[in-house]
Design a protein around this motif. Structure first.
Motif, mmCIF file in Angstrom:
data_model
loop_
_atom_site.group_PDB
_atom_site.id
_atom_site.type_symbol
_atom_site.label_atom_id
_atom_site.label_comp_id
_atom_site.label_asym_id
_atom_site.label_seq_id
_atom_site.Cartn_x
_atom_site.Cartn_y
_atom_site.Cartn_z
ATOM 1 N N PHE A 35 0.949 -1.272 0.095
ATOM 2 C CA PHE A 35 0.045 -0.026 0.052
ATOM 3 C C PHE A 35 0.895 1.092 0.109
ATOM 4 O O PHE A 35 1.887 1.265 0.950
ATOM 5 C CB PHE A 35 -1.022 0.021 1.358
ATOM 6 C CG PHE A 35 -1.857 1.169 1.421
ATOM 7 C CD1 PHE A 35 -3.087 1.039 1.161
ATOM 8 C CD2 PHE A 35 -1.414 2.335 2.054
ATOM 9 C CE1 PHE A 35 -3.802 2.045 1.054
ATOM 10 C CE2 PHE A 35 -2.098 3.403 1.871
ATOM 11 C CZ PHE A 35 -3.490 3.347 1.537
ATOM 12 N N PRO A 36 0.918 2.365 -1.054
ATOM 13 C CA PRO A 36 -0.392 2.349 -1.798
ATOM 14 C C PRO A 36 0.351 1.916 -3.237
ATOM 15 O O PRO A 36 -0.598 2.101 -4.342
ATOM 16 C CB PRO A 36 -0.661 3.762 -1.823
ATOM 17 C CG PRO A 36 0.736 4.398 -1.695
ATOM 18 C CD PRO A 36 1.381 3.560 -0.683
ATOM 19 N N GLN A 37 1.361 1.412 -3.376
ATOM 20 C CA GLN A 37 1.761 1.046 -4.508
ATOM 21 C C GLN A 37 0.698 0.101 -5.454
ATOM 22 O O GLN A 37 0.447 0.174 -6.710
ATOM 23 C CB GLN A 37 3.069 0.350 -4.421
ATOM 24 C CG GLN A 37 3.608 0.008 -5.831
ATOM 25 C CD GLN A 37 5.007 -0.822 -5.893
ATOM 26 O OE1 GLN A 37 6.005 -0.164 -5.495
ATOM 27 N NE2 GLN A 37 5.174 -2.157 -5.952
ATOM 28 N N ASP A 38 0.289 -0.967 -4.724
ATOM 29 C CA ASP A 38 -0.510 -2.011 -5.492
ATOM 30 C C ASP A 38 -1.926 -1.823 -5.117
ATOM 31 O O ASP A 38 -2.933 -2.558 -5.813
ATOM 32 C CB ASP A 38 -0.252 -3.228 -4.824
ATOM 33 C CG ASP A 38 1.378 -3.734 -5.302
ATOM 34 O OD1 ASP A 38 1.596 -3.348 -6.284
ATOM 35 O OD2 ASP A 38 1.987 -4.300 -4.632
ATOM 36 N N GLY A 39 -2.433 -1.102 -4.304
ATOM 37 C CA GLY A 39 -3.956 -0.596 -4.069
ATOM 38 C C GLY A 39 -3.901 0.713 -3.390
ATOM 39 O O GLY A 39 -3.157 0.829 -2.210
ATOM 40 N N ASP A 40 -4.785 1.474 -3.641
ATOM 41 C CA ASP A 40 -4.809 2.896 -3.096
ATOM 42 C C ASP A 40 -5.797 2.972 -1.888
ATOM 43 O O ASP A 40 -6.209 3.994 -1.451
ATOM 44 C CB ASP A 40 -5.203 3.934 -3.953
ATOM 45 C CG ASP A 40 -6.444 3.763 -4.798
ATOM 46 O OD1 ASP A 40 -7.201 2.759 -4.381
ATOM 47 O OD2 ASP A 40 -7.219 4.425 -5.688
ATOM 48 N N SER A 41 -6.265 1.752 -1.455
ATOM 49 C CA SER A 41 -7.211 1.742 -0.150
ATOM 50 C C SER A 41 -6.967 0.176 0.360
ATOM 51 O O SER A 41 -6.401 -0.757 -0.126
ATOM 52 C CB SER A 41 -8.543 1.777 -0.506
ATOM 53 O OG SER A 41 -9.132 0.636 -1.616
ATOM 54 N N CYS A 42 -7.756 0.071 1.440
ATOM 55 C CA CYS A 42 -7.432 -1.140 2.254
ATOM 56 C C CYS A 42 -8.073 -2.333 1.199
ATOM 57 O O CYS A 42 -7.417 -3.526 1.180
ATOM 58 C CB CYS A 42 -8.181 -1.112 3.658
ATOM 59 S SG CYS A 42 -7.966 -2.594 4.367
#
Length: 808
Positions: free
Chosen positions: A389-396
């Motif tokens: 986080f947040p490289q692979d996803g911008d939220s949990c």
């Protein structure tokens, strides 16, 4: 139901007085009992439990004062009215009577006219007192059950009146209620001061004031105070409610909203909040936050085989091991259970990829040892997906989704730890979307069957077609079968799609036969998943029966995976298909893991040489040698051959030299729709058919000849009337079609067909019969015969000729 009659007890040593009093009380409807002295009166009270006692003041032995005093000591006599009768009208006697507990007194001489009214009033007052006492008792009981106490404080006189249960509610003894300050030991100093401030605020403002304090006995009390005025008296009225259980339940409920009740880990919402807080802190320094998703797929097996209780014990053991492993890191990672069989770990100490991988592998290794499942070992075999986080996803949610995607990516099987890869995730996402779109593609009319001609190498004439499935996606355009067929197989709906392709191809082949395009065969690809369906043979039989396509004109192309799984069920399925009269082809031979033993065991008719060998043969000696060997092997096994991927004359010449039977490829035509491919199929004209009629009945022969010539005026019809010479005649004439009457002297049509099938394996034959017994039908199907039912009609003969396979 009638109310009980009230009772009265008269205790007096004067018999005349007792009689007069008894008469007066009886007139009021009372049940009257008498006693002559105090001792007798006490005994009578024990026995009768009267509602009223009239007691003479002066009696021998125990006088009225002492008798009254003894009665009042009894709990069951405290509310019973006791009326003293005295001839001494002095103040001292009256005071003594009231001090002993008397309710009222009558002075002698008695005013008999007033007596009934006073007795009636005394009884009513006593009943009211009993009702009030019972009401207060119920109220106190309710307050005790509710954990509720109350008090009043007279401001001017500073008098404090607590409810009877208040001291006990606060953890004090029952005697600690005389003064307000005696409640102080129940609280610590700060809470006591807070209540005094609350009381002051109530006196100054008049509004209801509320606070919560804790007693030294660890009970939480909600205190409410309000200033009121009653009858000109200013006072504070308050309540004290024990809310310990409520606060405990609220705390437990609050905990459950943020934690998994079994493991004590964070749940999904709480983990999201933790991740967002951690990301906010890490964002200031540019540090990435690693999230590890642990998949516990084998827990499902534990629940199914060992039961929920054992599975819960295993999960608790998993939690204990993870907590112990996490304790070796500083700061300690956060743990969460986000689904039934998925755990998440948020690392806060690692920043470099190697540190992240080492930490994740450390946790996975902690779960490798077997767990105790009720006395037997249980191996978890966990797998972990890592995302940042947040490289692979911008939220949990996006980060957890990325970690889950890492587990699902191709090639992830067999490894314990997987890093998220965006490119592979996009491929997986496309695959999942295509799977969902493919579910509705058939109903939406997006699927179509195209056909590619099969050309005989000897004379370049088309002898059949291969049916090929195509998907025109509304968004992505043409989707390659190489991409969507495996999706359909894995998703489980290849059966429905495959059945539709078979029906479409058979229907189209019959339509072409009706138009005079007499193709020898239509080939349809069948996957191993379709063959694994035990109902596949019955389904195909229904399609052939409903479309009318002769089974001999259908070729099923099988992949080499059928040979790899060469089990008894697969072999039996193929023999069942062969019994329908159709032909079986092995597709892409040479590229898989076919075994020679399986090749000889399975009832195959055709071997298809893979395009990779065909296209490499002109320039690659090894590829040419493989092609030659495959064609030679097929010839020795009595099988036809089809070469795929023929694109130029060089390919075609080599196949001709090596003895290939049939070819297909772009050199002849690309796969096209039925409307387009028909132009190529009509490029040559079929010669008139040659038909041999074998029947001992001259009338039947003449009728059948007439019907054949009505449909095919240029046909050549040869008649044979002797069953014993029929085989030689057919062999000599080399016809396209033979009709055999089954009921002939010397030999039956089935016997002739059996011998002809050995001599001419590809000969098209039809059995004329009115006998459709199971044995006849089974033998005819085994020999690949068609049926011409008696009585014969022109329509049946037309269908027979339309399905006749003959060279061009």
């Amino acid at each position: 139901m009638n109310a009980p009659v009230p009772t009265a007890l008269i205790v007096d040593d004067d018999e005349l007085m007792r009689m007069m009093l008894a008469a007066a009380l009886a007139g009021l409807g009372l049940e009257v009992h008498e006693a002559g002295d105090g001792e007798t009166g006490l005994e009578a009270f024990n026995r009768l439990r009267p509602d009223l006692v009239l007691l003479d003041l002066l009696m021998p032995g125990i006088d009225g004062i002492e008798t009254c005093r003894r009665l009042r000591r009894r709990p069951d006599a405290r509310t019973v009215p006791i009326v003293m009768i005295t001839g001494q009208d002095d103040r001292e006697s009256i005071d003594l009577a009231f001090a002993a507990g008397a309710t009222d007194f009558f002075a002698k001489p008695i005013n008999w006219q007033m007596l009934p009214h006073r007795i009636r009033f005394i009884l009513h007052a006593a009943q009211a007192l009993r009702d009030l006492t019972q009401s207060e008792a119920r109220q106190q009981q309710a307050q005790r059950l509710a954990g509720l106490g109350s008090f009043e404080y007279l401001i001017e006189s500073r008098r404090f009146y607590p409810s009877a249960n208040l001291p006990a509610l606060l953890g004090l003894s029952g005697d600690d209620q005389a003064r307000l300050r005696q409640l102080m030991p129940a609280f610590n100093e700060d809470d006591w001061k807070r209540m005094l401030v609350l009381a002051t605020a109530a006196m100054e403002g008049g509004d209801l004031q509320t606070t919560e304090v804790w007693t030294l006995s660890r009970r939480c009390m909600r205190v409410q105070i309000q200033a009121v005025e009653e009858n000109g008296t200013a006072l504070l009225r308050g309540s004290v409610l024990d809310v310990t259980d409520l606060r405990s339940a609220q705390a437990q409920a609050d905990w459950l909203t943020r934690h998994d009740p079994l493991t004590g880990m964070h749940n999904r919402p709480a983990f999201s909040a933790v991740l967002e807080r951690e990301a906010a802190v890490a964002g200031a320094t540019g540090r990435l936050v690693p999230v590890l998703l642990l998949s516990l797929d084998r827990m499902r097996r534990a629940r199914d085989s060992l039961g929920q209780e054992a599975a819960d014990r295993i999960l608790v053991g998993i939690t204990e091991r993870l907590r112990a492993a996490c304790a070796t890191f500083q700061p300690v990672p956060e743990l969460a259970r986000i689904t039934t069989d998925e755990l998440c770990v948020l690392f806060r100490h690692a920043a470099k990829p190697e540190e992240i991988a080492d930490a994740a592998e450390h946790l996975i290794e902690a779960l490798q040892a077997p767990f105790d499942a009720g006395g037997q070992p249980f191996h978890l075999q966990p797998a972990g997906g890592l995302a940042l986080f947040p490289q692979d996803g911008d939220s949990c949610q996006a980060t957890v989704k990325a970690a889950r995607a890492a587990l699902l990516m191709e090639g992830a099987e067999g490894r314990a730890l997987h890093f998220y890869d965006a490119d592979r995730d996009r491929a997986l996402t496309r695959r999942l979307r295509l799977e969902e779109d493919l579910r509705g593609a058939l109903a939406a009319g997006q699927l179509a069957v195209h056909y590619q001609p099969l050309v005989r190498v000897r004379d370049c004439q088309p002898v059949g077609v291969e049916a090929l499935l195509r998907w025109q996606h509304p968004e992505h355009g043409d989707i390659s079968p190489v991409e969507f067929i495996p999706i359909a197989e894995e998703a489980g709906f290849i059966g429905d799609i495959g059945a539709w392709v078979l029906r479409t191809a058979c229907t189209q082949a019959m339509a072409w036969l009706g138009e005079g395009i007499a193709l020898e065969e239509v080939a349809v690809n069948v996957s191993g998943r379709q063959l694994a369906d035990p109902d596949f043979t019955a389904m195909l039989s229904r399609i052939l029966a409903e479309t009318g396509l002769p089974p001999a004109r259908l070729v099923l192309e099988l992949t080499e995976s059928v040979l790899v799984h060469d089990d008894e069920a697969a072999v039996a399925q193929l023999h069942g298909l062969k019994a329908l009269g159709l032909r079986l082809a092995l597709d892409d031979f040479g590229t898989g893991f076919s075994s020679m033993v399986s090749l000889t065991r399975l009832p195959l008719d055709v071997i298809k040489v893979d395009r990779s060998f065909v296209q490499a043969a002109p320039t690659d000696r090894a590829a040419a040698a493989v092609v030659e060997a495959i064609l030679a092997l097929a010839g020795r096994l009595g099988m036809d051959t089809v070469a795929e991927g023929v694109e130029d004359a060089e390919h075609f010449d080599i196949l001709g030299r090596f003895g290939c039977t049939t070819a297909q490829g772009f050199m002849f035509q690309r796969p096209q729709s039925a409307a387009d491919v028909v132009q190529h199929l009509r490029g040559t004209t079929a010669r008139p058919p040659r038909v041999v009629i074998v029947d001992d009945s001259r009338v039947s022969r003449l009728m059948l000849r007439k019907m054949i010539l009505a449909h095919q005026p240029t046909a050549t019809v040869i008649e044979v009337d002797d069953a014993l010479t029929a085989v030689d005649a057919v062999t000599r004439e080399r016809p396209d079609l033979v009709t055999l009457d089954n009921n002939m002297p010397g030999r039956t049509g089935l016997e002739i067909a059996a011998e002809l099938r050995q001599r001419c394996p590809e000969l098209d034959m039809a059995l004329l019969t009115a006998n459709f017994q199971d044995a006849v039908v089974a033998e005819a199907r085994r020999l690949g015969l068609r049926f011409l039912a008696k009585p014969i009609t022109e329509a049946l003969v037309g269908e027979l000729l339309a399905g006749c396979r003959r060279p061009r």
